[in-house]
Design an enzyme around this catalytic site. Sequence first.
Site, PDB file in Angstrom:
ATOM      1  N   GLY A  26     -19.596 -61.583 -39.230  1.00  0.00           N
ATOM      2  CA  GLY A  26     -18.395 -62.317 -39.593  1.00  0.00           C
ATOM      3  C   GLY A  26     -17.578 -62.678 -38.391  1.00  0.00           C
ATOM      4  O   GLY A  26     -16.569 -62.049 -38.101  1.00  0.00           O
ATOM      5  N   THR A  27     -18.027 -63.684 -37.693  1.00  0.00           N
ATOM      6  CA  THR A  27     -17.272 -64.088 -36.518  1.00  0.00           C
ATOM      7  C   THR A  27     -17.722 -65.476 -36.099  1.00  0.00           C
ATOM      8  O   THR A  27     -18.766 -65.955 -36.541  1.00  0.00           O
ATOM      9  CB  THR A  27     -17.517 -63.093 -35.368  1.00  0.00           C
ATOM     10  OG1 THR A  27     -16.584 -63.358 -34.343  1.00  0.00           O
ATOM     11  CG2 THR A  27     -18.888 -63.259 -34.791  1.00  0.00           C
ATOM     12  N   THR A  28     -16.894 -66.120 -35.282  1.00  0.00           N
ATOM     13  CA  THR A  28     -17.358 -67.318 -34.591  1.00  0.00           C
ATOM     14  C   THR A  28     -17.075 -67.096 -33.127  1.00  0.00           C
ATOM     15  O   THR A  28     -15.925 -66.896 -32.742  1.00  0.00           O
ATOM     16  CB  THR A  28     -16.557 -68.548 -35.039  1.00  0.00           C
ATOM     17  OG1 THR A  28     -16.597 -68.623 -36.440  1.00  0.00           O
ATOM     18  CG2 THR A  28     -17.139 -69.802 -34.425  1.00  0.00           C
TER      19      THR A  28
END
Lengths: 200, 289
Positions: free
Chosen positions: B57-59
């Site tokens: 869950g990240t960019t």
Amino acid sequence: MEYLIGIQGPDFVLVAADNVAASSIIQMKHDYDKMFKLSEKILLLCVGEAGDTVQFAEYIQKNVQLYKMRNGYELSPAAAANFTRKNLADYLRSRTPYHVNLLLAGYDETDGPGLYYMDYLSALAKAPFAAHGYGAFLTLSILDRYYRPDLTREEAVDLLKKCLEELNKRFIMNLPSFTVRLIDKDGIHDMEKLPVAPGG
Amino acid sequence: HMCMYVCGTASEFDRDSAFHFLFPPWQCSRKNRVPTLFSSTFSSLSPNQQPFQLSHGTTTLGFIFQDGVIAAADTRASCKGLICCPISQKIMPIHSHLVVNTSGSSADCMLWEWILTHEMRLYQLRHRKRLSVNGAAKLLSTMLHPFKDQNTKNVLSTFGGRSGPRVCYVCSDGLQLKGEIISVGSGSPYAYAVLDDGWRWGMTVDEAVALAREAVFRATHWDAYSGNNVDLFHITAHGWRRRDREDLKEEYYRERERKSKKIKEREKERQKREGDELGEGDIYSVHCG
């Protein structure tokens, strides 16, 4: 989704690999080289599970080079293939098997050109032509149909182009370019990347 | 980790799929690895048999251009449906010229960043020179190898003395890539779309910063597990510089305002054009152009 192909001629071996490095649905790299140079006249093409390919191929590569340093002469392709097979087989029933599919292509002064097909269960076979990956299902029959033991280099490249055309036509994945190399008595030669960009 | 289904469900790829007969059955030494259509490419890590896994869950992204490297990331740390921390820091400087973005479990990421920092410092003390980015990537890759199932991904961004700007992707499953544009995390496809469109080697620093910001912003808009703020690091030959953390919520409202302003302007222009056309007596004598 990776693809390797090798075609052996009377005095050369032509090999090609796709250039895509993918991570789940993303193409992370479009110019990734899947061929490892074991020695002046031996190439190892390696596909399979993400980290295993590079780890195993580099391990074999360094060991082949170590042999040359220790003994003063290089391993022949047959010896390198059998060495690779033995290593893969030894790791197979350990707790860390390497899930890799390989093609080993080389030219020997005495035995001539050789193409060796090896799969992740370390089955080794010397073959006149071979392919790995889902693309192999589509191209092996083309190779069967048009292969002759006395192919010239141009004919071998044409045969390779036929196979890649079929992949472009029927294979579900987009494999935009392939690295092509040729091994003969003068060593490893880089050839033009296929497919050639449309001239317009 | 949250896993996403986009095309089909796991059942389409189970043992009864049409492609299953093509493969010889093999013993999976790693548990949960089931032969499926995609299994030869995907690592053995997916606990459920999914078509693909984008569970980080990240960019976070990194790219090189003529004036160095930009590394950018969002700041949301999520745990399934809960935002554990809206202001986490995902980009960690290792030394003055090397920065690491990570995705995956935050605890694992912090640990590996810490280990990498002190291993590189030890190397520097022992050998009296800094490890190159290729060396750092190889070191990290080798250290992660026994923890293959851990599912961490790292982007190393650096500006080396001899090597120039470099960005390198290291994954715990062993994949190691050098490239020009790298993005990892659940928001990475959205970021790639923006980056591929706007990236040129000859960008100015402002253009590059704007591009990185835009990429993270778009990704945080579409991806539920990325958001809050954007962190941006710019690395040049002189070292890394950090841009102030920016809240993307404001950016979203600013963009909405910009868009509505633009629509109003276009409406005005259109009305003006129509007004001009009506003003002319004979429409056949209107000169177009």
